[in-house]
Design an enzyme around this catalytic site. Structure first.
Site, PDB file in Angstrom:
ATOM      1  N   ASP A 177       0.844  -1.191   0.000  1.00 29.27           N
ATOM      2  CA  ASP A 177       0.000   0.000   0.000  1.00 29.27           C
ATOM      3  C   ASP A 177       0.890   1.256   0.000  1.00 29.27           C
ATOM      4  O   ASP A 177       1.813   1.359   0.813  1.00 29.27           O
ATOM      5  CB  ASP A 177      -0.865  -0.052   1.280  1.00 29.27           C
ATOM      6  CG  ASP A 177      -1.993   0.948   1.282  1.00 29.27           C
ATOM      7  OD1 ASP A 177      -2.438   1.355   0.195  1.00 29.27           O
ATOM      8  OD2 ASP A 177      -2.462   1.300   2.385  1.00 29.27           O
ATOM      9  N   HIS A 178       0.609   2.182  -0.896  1.00 27.80           N
ATOM     10  CA  HIS A 178       1.356   3.449  -0.976  1.00 27.80           C
ATOM     11  C   HIS A 178       2.871   3.231  -1.053  1.00 27.80           C
ATOM     12  O   HIS A 178       3.638   3.843  -0.282  1.00 27.80           O
ATOM     13  CB  HIS A 178       1.004   4.370   0.205  1.00 27.80           C
ATOM     14  CG  HIS A 178      -0.430   4.803   0.193  1.00 27.80           C
ATOM     15  ND1 HIS A 178      -0.916   5.758  -0.657  1.00 27.80           N
ATOM     16  CD2 HIS A 178      -1.497   4.379   0.914  1.00 27.80           C
ATOM     17  CE1 HIS A 178      -2.233   5.913  -0.465  1.00 27.80           C
ATOM     18  NE2 HIS A 178      -2.609   5.077   0.483  1.00 27.80           N
ATOM     19  N   ASP A 203       2.943   4.957  -5.299  1.00 31.47           N
ATOM     20  CA  ASP A 203       2.188   6.186  -5.073  1.00 31.47           C
ATOM     21  C   ASP A 203       3.031   7.393  -5.468  1.00 31.47           C
ATOM     22  O   ASP A 203       3.859   7.874  -4.701  1.00 31.47           O
ATOM     23  CB  ASP A 203       1.783   6.274  -3.596  1.00 31.47           C
ATOM     24  CG  ASP A 203       0.948   7.519  -3.307  1.00 31.47           C
ATOM     25  OD1 ASP A 203       0.813   8.375  -4.218  1.00 31.47           O
ATOM     26  OD2 ASP A 203       0.443   7.640  -2.185  1.00 31.47           O
ATOM     27  N   GLY A 213      -8.042   8.455   6.980  1.00 29.63           N
ATOM     28  CA  GLY A 213      -8.303   8.727   8.398  1.00 29.63           C
ATOM     29  C   GLY A 213      -9.727   9.227   8.609  1.00 29.63           C
ATOM     30  O   GLY A 213     -10.613   8.951   7.801  1.00 29.63           O
ATOM     31  N   GLY A 226      -9.149   5.592   1.512  1.00 31.64           N
ATOM     32  CA  GLY A 226      -9.819   6.372   2.559  1.00 31.64           C
ATOM     33  C   GLY A 226     -11.289   6.026   2.683  1.00 31.64           C
ATOM     34  O   GLY A 226     -12.129   6.916   2.883  1.00 31.64           O
ATOM     35  N   ASN A 248     -10.211   0.424  -0.153  1.00 32.15           N
ATOM     36  CA  ASN A 248      -9.215   0.408   0.924  1.00 32.15           C
ATOM     37  C   ASN A 248      -9.809   0.874   2.247  1.00 32.15           C
ATOM     38  O   ASN A 248     -10.335   1.993   2.326  1.00 32.15           O
ATOM     39  CB  ASN A 248      -8.061   1.359   0.580  1.00 32.15           C
ATOM     40  CG  ASN A 248      -7.152   0.815  -0.499  1.00 32.15           C
ATOM     41  OD1 ASN A 248      -7.515  -0.103  -1.225  1.00 32.15           O
ATOM     42  ND2 ASN A 248      -5.961   1.376  -0.597  1.00 32.15           N
ATOM     43  N   THR A 289      -8.767   2.719   8.937  1.00 34.84           N
ATOM     44  CA  THR A 289      -9.117   3.419  10.185  1.00 34.84           C
ATOM     45  C   THR A 289     -10.276   2.773  10.957  1.00 34.84           C
ATOM     46  O   THR A 289     -10.183   2.577  12.172  1.00 34.84           O
ATOM     47  CB  THR A 289      -9.452   4.892   9.861  1.00 34.84           C
ATOM     48  OG1 THR A 289      -8.280   5.467   9.249  1.00 34.84           O
ATOM     49  CG2 THR A 289      -9.790   5.693  11.100  1.00 34.84           C
TER      50      THR A 289
HETATM   51  O1  G3H Z   1      -3.116   4.671   3.918  1.00 35.54           O
HETATM   52  C1  G3H Z   1      -2.982   3.684   4.601  1.00 35.54           C
HETATM   53  C2  G3H Z   1      -2.963   3.580   6.048  1.00 35.54           C
HETATM   54  O2  G3H Z   1      -4.170   3.978   6.622  1.00 35.54           O
HETATM   55  C3  G3H Z   1      -1.751   4.251   6.635  1.00 35.54           C
HETATM   56  O3  G3H Z   1      -1.533   3.699   7.858  1.00 35.54           O
HETATM   57  O4  G3H Z   1      -0.214   4.371   9.811  1.00 35.54           O
HETATM   58  O5  G3H Z   1      -0.114   2.062   8.930  1.00 35.54           O
HETATM   59  O6  G3H Z   1       0.989   3.865   7.685  1.00 35.54           O
HETATM   60  P1  G3H Z   1      -0.107   3.531   8.610  1.00 35.54           P
HETATM   61  P1  13P Z   2      -8.688   4.744   5.793  1.00 38.90           P
HETATM   62  O1  13P Z   2      -7.774   4.507   6.937  1.00 38.90           O
HETATM   63  O2  13P Z   2      -9.211   6.135   5.753  1.00 38.90           O
HETATM   64  O3  13P Z   2      -9.767   3.702   5.713  1.00 38.90           O
HETATM   65  O4  13P Z   2      -7.806   4.601   4.450  1.00 38.90           O
HETATM   66  C1  13P Z   2      -7.198   3.398   4.152  1.00 38.90           C
HETATM   67  C2  13P Z   2      -6.398   3.485   2.904  1.00 38.90           C
HETATM   68  O5  13P Z   2      -6.685   4.228   1.995  1.00 38.90           O
HETATM   69  C3  13P Z   2      -5.233   2.625   2.795  1.00 38.90           C
HETATM   70  O6  13P Z   2      -4.525   2.833   1.612  1.00 38.90           O
HETATM   71 ZN    ZN Z   3      -4.608   4.885   0.954  1.00 34.27          ZN
END
Ligand code: G3H
Ligand code: 13P
Ligand code: ZN
Length: 284
Positions: free
Chosen positions: A82-83, A104, A181, A209, A230, A233
């Site tokens: 992810d990212h 990303d 978030g 998100g 995805n 949170t």
């Molecule tokens: O975008 C993805 C996640 O919500 C980021 O979370 O705190 O594990 O990097 P992280």
């Molecule tokens: P949220 O934490 O907002 O659900 O986003 C998750 C996300 O986009 C991971 O790549």
């Molecule tokens: Zn994301």
């Protein structure tokens, strides 16, 4: 089961008009909550590792846990970065058995985003690993990167055509109003824009998100071509609530399993609820 390829899952979802949940995983209990939910719902699933997760657990641990889960699971599981931050990290993840990666480049100027994403696609193709690219800038904080209010911008539907053609990405993450978030106010997605992007590019779209979105918004986004959703949170929140509840019930508890076990259960229920919005339950 062999580890699934995310592109295969998403192309099947494209034909079936549904989406696959991509849930972030940091440790064994979280992984088991995700996989347990997917098994109970008979749904394929994508397990993804964020930059934060890799820093916290180490790529070796995450990869080994996810590979074990995929091998023993009754449902297809793809393992996704992810990212992803760059070519080097992508190569490392592929070496550790990931079947899908995101690069990303959304913070980069368009030409640089295209060039660096294309480089990743070219290499990943040789080994059958699928690639997600991102165009536009999603608000909120993910990993160490914060996109402040006013700095986010929506995906341009014309740029999306150029981006997809020149990079060859398998799926595209779009910015259409979601944030990483917590949402400050009510989430407000631009569904017309989503529809236009999908019409222009055709390939599976990815919604980042997706925590905090009402089920109806998720369903609508799926009906307009989102194939990977995805969510992180909301699952974290459920996990921590489960821990707190266990400790409130028994403040003197000293066995971590009696705290983490209920947290895993609580999270599993949320994952099941999220899967129910995606249309992928019972599609094995
Ligand atoms: O975008 C993805 C996640 O919500 C980021 O979370 O705190 O594990 O990097 P992280
Ligand atoms: P949220 O934490 O907002 O659900 O986003 C998750 C996300 O986009 C991971 O790549
Ligand atoms: Zn994301």
């Amino acid at each position: 089961m062999p580890i699934a390829n995310a592109k295969d899952l998403l192309m099947k979802a494209e034909k079936g008009g549904y989406a696959i949940g991509a849930f972030n995983c940091t440790n064994m209990e979280i992984l088991q909550a995700i996989v347990g939910a997917a098994e109970e719902m008979e749904a394929p699933v994508i397990v993804q590792a964020s930059q934060g997760a890799i820093k916290y657990a180490g790529l070796e641990y995450i990869a080994a846990l996810a590979k074990t889960a995929a091998e023993i699971s009754k449902v297809p599981i793809a393992i996704h970065l992810d990212h992803g931050t760059g070519f080097e990290q992508v190569m490392k993840c592929i070496r550790f058995g990931f079947t899908s990666v995101m690069f990303d480049g959304s913070m980069l100027p368009l030409e640089e985003n295209i060039a660096r994403t294309a480089e990743v696609v070219k290499a990943a193709r040789f080994v059958g690993v699928s690639v997600e690219g991102e165009l536009g800038r999603i608000g909120g904080t993910e990993d160490d990167v914060s996109v402040e209010e006013g700095e986010e911008y929506f995906t341009d539907p014309q740029e999306a055509v150029v981006f997809v053609e020149r990079t060859g990405v398998d799926f595209l993450a779009v910015a259409v109003g979601t944030v990483h978030g917590k949402y400050k106010g009510e989430p407000k997605l631009n569904f017309e824009l989503l529809e236009e992007i999908k019409k222009n590019v055709g390939i599976p779209l990815v919604l980042h998100g997706s925590s905090g979105l009402p089920g109806e918004d998720i369903k609508k986004a799926v009906s307009l071509g989102v194939r990977k959703v995805n969510i992180d949170t909301d699952l974290r929140e459920a996990f921590v609530e489960g821990m707190k509840e266990a400790l409130e019930k028994n403040p003197g508890e000293i066995d971590p399993r009696k705290i983490l076990g209920p947290a895993r259960e609580k999270m599993k229920e949320i994952v099941k609820e999220k899967i129910s919005f995606l249309g992928c339950a019972g599609t094995l």
